[in-house]
Write a protein that holds these residues in place. Sequence first.
Motif, PDB file in Angstrom:
ATOM      1  N   GLU A  58       0.026  -1.105  12.458  1.00  0.00           N
ATOM      2  CA  GLU A  58       1.216  -1.497  11.718  1.00  0.00           C
ATOM      3  C   GLU A  58       0.752  -2.479  10.757  1.00  0.00           C
ATOM      4  O   GLU A  58       1.262  -2.528   9.642  1.00  0.00           O
ATOM      5  CB  GLU A  58       2.242  -2.411  12.738  1.00  0.00           C
ATOM      6  N   ASN A  59      -0.241  -3.145  10.847  1.00  0.00           N
ATOM      7  CA  ASN A  59      -0.609  -4.431  10.065  1.00  0.00           C
ATOM      8  C   ASN A  59      -1.252  -3.647   8.659  1.00  0.00           C
ATOM      9  O   ASN A  59      -1.589  -4.295   7.519  1.00  0.00           O
ATOM     10  CB  ASN A  59      -1.675  -5.323  10.545  1.00  0.00           C
ATOM     11  N   LYS A  60      -1.522  -2.402   8.716  1.00  0.00           N
ATOM     12  CA  LYS A  60      -2.262  -1.722   7.703  1.00  0.00           C
ATOM     13  C   LYS A  60      -1.326  -0.804   7.040  1.00  0.00           C
ATOM     14  O   LYS A  60      -1.644  -0.079   6.054  1.00  0.00           O
ATOM     15  CB  LYS A  60      -3.374  -0.798   8.032  1.00  0.00           C
ATOM     16  N   LEU A  61       0.314  -0.804   7.171  1.00  0.00           N
ATOM     17  CA  LEU A  61       1.054  -0.171   6.740  1.00  0.00           C
ATOM     18  C   LEU A  61       1.965  -0.936   5.521  1.00  0.00           C
ATOM     19  O   LEU A  61       2.295  -2.114   5.951  1.00  0.00           O
ATOM     20  CB  LEU A  61       2.096   0.437   7.632  1.00  0.00           C
ATOM     21  N   MET A  62       2.320  -0.464   4.444  1.00  0.00           N
ATOM     22  CA  MET A  62       3.203  -1.146   3.577  1.00  0.00           C
ATOM     23  C   MET A  62       4.363  -0.272   3.109  1.00  0.00           C
ATOM     24  O   MET A  62       4.074   1.042   3.020  1.00  0.00           O
ATOM     25  CB  MET A  62       2.386  -1.555   2.193  1.00  0.00           C
ATOM     26  N   ASP A  63       5.543  -0.633   3.042  1.00  0.00           N
ATOM     27  CA  ASP A  63       6.539   0.349   2.272  1.00  0.00           C
ATOM     28  C   ASP A  63       6.588   0.303   0.790  1.00  0.00           C
ATOM     29  O   ASP A  63       5.465  -0.454   0.398  1.00  0.00           O
ATOM     30  CB  ASP A  63       7.969   0.153   2.810  1.00  0.00           C
ATOM     31  N   TYR A  64       7.211   1.277   0.190  1.00  0.00           N
ATOM     32  CA  TYR A  64       6.985   1.400  -1.461  1.00  0.00           C
ATOM     33  C   TYR A  64       7.378   0.119  -2.041  1.00  0.00           C
ATOM     34  O   TYR A  64       6.754  -0.304  -3.032  1.00  0.00           O
ATOM     35  CB  TYR A  64       7.778   2.622  -1.703  1.00  0.00           C
ATOM     36  N   GLU A  65       8.373  -0.532  -1.578  1.00  0.00           N
ATOM     37  CA  GLU A  65       8.688  -1.933  -2.115  1.00  0.00           C
ATOM     38  C   GLU A  65       7.482  -2.833  -2.277  1.00  0.00           C
ATOM     39  O   GLU A  65       7.265  -3.420  -3.125  1.00  0.00           O
ATOM     40  CB  GLU A  65       9.908  -2.326  -1.535  1.00  0.00           C
ATOM     41  N   ASP A  66       6.944  -2.963  -1.170  1.00  0.00           N
ATOM     42  CA  ASP A  66       5.781  -3.853  -1.062  1.00  0.00           C
ATOM     43  C   ASP A  66       4.693  -3.378  -1.905  1.00  0.00           C
ATOM     44  O   ASP A  66       3.659  -3.921  -2.657  1.00  0.00           O
ATOM     45  CB  ASP A  66       5.119  -4.007   0.312  1.00  0.00           C
ATOM     46  N   ILE A  67       4.283  -2.039  -2.018  1.00  0.00           N
ATOM     47  CA  ILE A  67       3.430  -1.524  -2.929  1.00  0.00           C
ATOM     48  C   ILE A  67       3.666  -1.768  -4.403  1.00  0.00           C
ATOM     49  O   ILE A  67       2.789  -2.004  -5.078  1.00  0.00           O
ATOM     50  CB  ILE A  67       3.307   0.044  -2.729  1.00  0.00           C
ATOM     51  N   ILE A  68       4.861  -1.787  -4.883  1.00  0.00           N
ATOM     52  CA  ILE A  68       5.251  -1.796  -6.178  1.00  0.00           C
ATOM     53  C   ILE A  68       5.182  -3.538  -6.396  1.00  0.00           C
ATOM     54  O   ILE A  68       4.677  -3.863  -7.378  1.00  0.00           O
ATOM     55  CB  ILE A  68       6.675  -1.826  -6.294  1.00  0.00           C
ATOM     56  N   ASP A  69       5.284  -4.511  -5.498  1.00  0.00           N
ATOM     57  CA  ASP A  69       4.901  -5.986  -5.754  1.00  0.00           C
ATOM     58  C   ASP A  69       3.396  -5.931  -6.043  1.00  0.00           C
ATOM     59  O   ASP A  69       2.871  -6.644  -6.811  1.00  0.00           O
ATOM     60  CB  ASP A  69       5.229  -6.513  -4.422  1.00  0.00           C
ATOM     61  N   LEU A  70       2.443  -5.274  -5.041  1.00  0.00           N
ATOM     62  CA  LEU A  70       1.145  -5.373  -5.325  1.00  0.00           C
ATOM     63  C   LEU A  70       0.709  -4.746  -6.564  1.00  0.00           C
ATOM     64  O   LEU A  70       0.032  -5.410  -7.353  1.00  0.00           O
ATOM     65  CB  LEU A  70       0.371  -4.426  -4.154  1.00  0.00           C
TER      66      LEU A  70
END
Length: 80
Positions: A58-70
Motif C-alpha cells: 500500500e505504501n508503494k501505491l499512488m492514484d492518478y491524482e497523486d501522480i499528477i501532483d508529482l
Amino acid sequence: MVNNLWLIKRPADFPEADMLEPEDMIVLIQDAVLRVPTIENWVACKEDAVARNIKIPENKLMDYEDIIDLIEKANTVIVW
C-alpha cells in the motif's frame, strides 16, 4: 523534491540503475506494474495495479491524482 520523474509504461522499459540520480523517482503505470524495480524510489499506479490484480504494498501505491501532483512538482518528466 523529485528531480527526474520517470513514467514507465511497459515492464521491459526500466531505465538502467546508473541512469538514475538519488532524487529521481520511477512511477509504474499501465503494464509496468507487472514488474517491481529493485531501486528504492518507486511507486505504482493504484488503478493500474488493481485492474491487473497485482499485489503491491500500500505504501508503494499512488492514484492518478497523486501522480499528477508529482508530475507538476518534478523538474523533468521522462516517459519511457
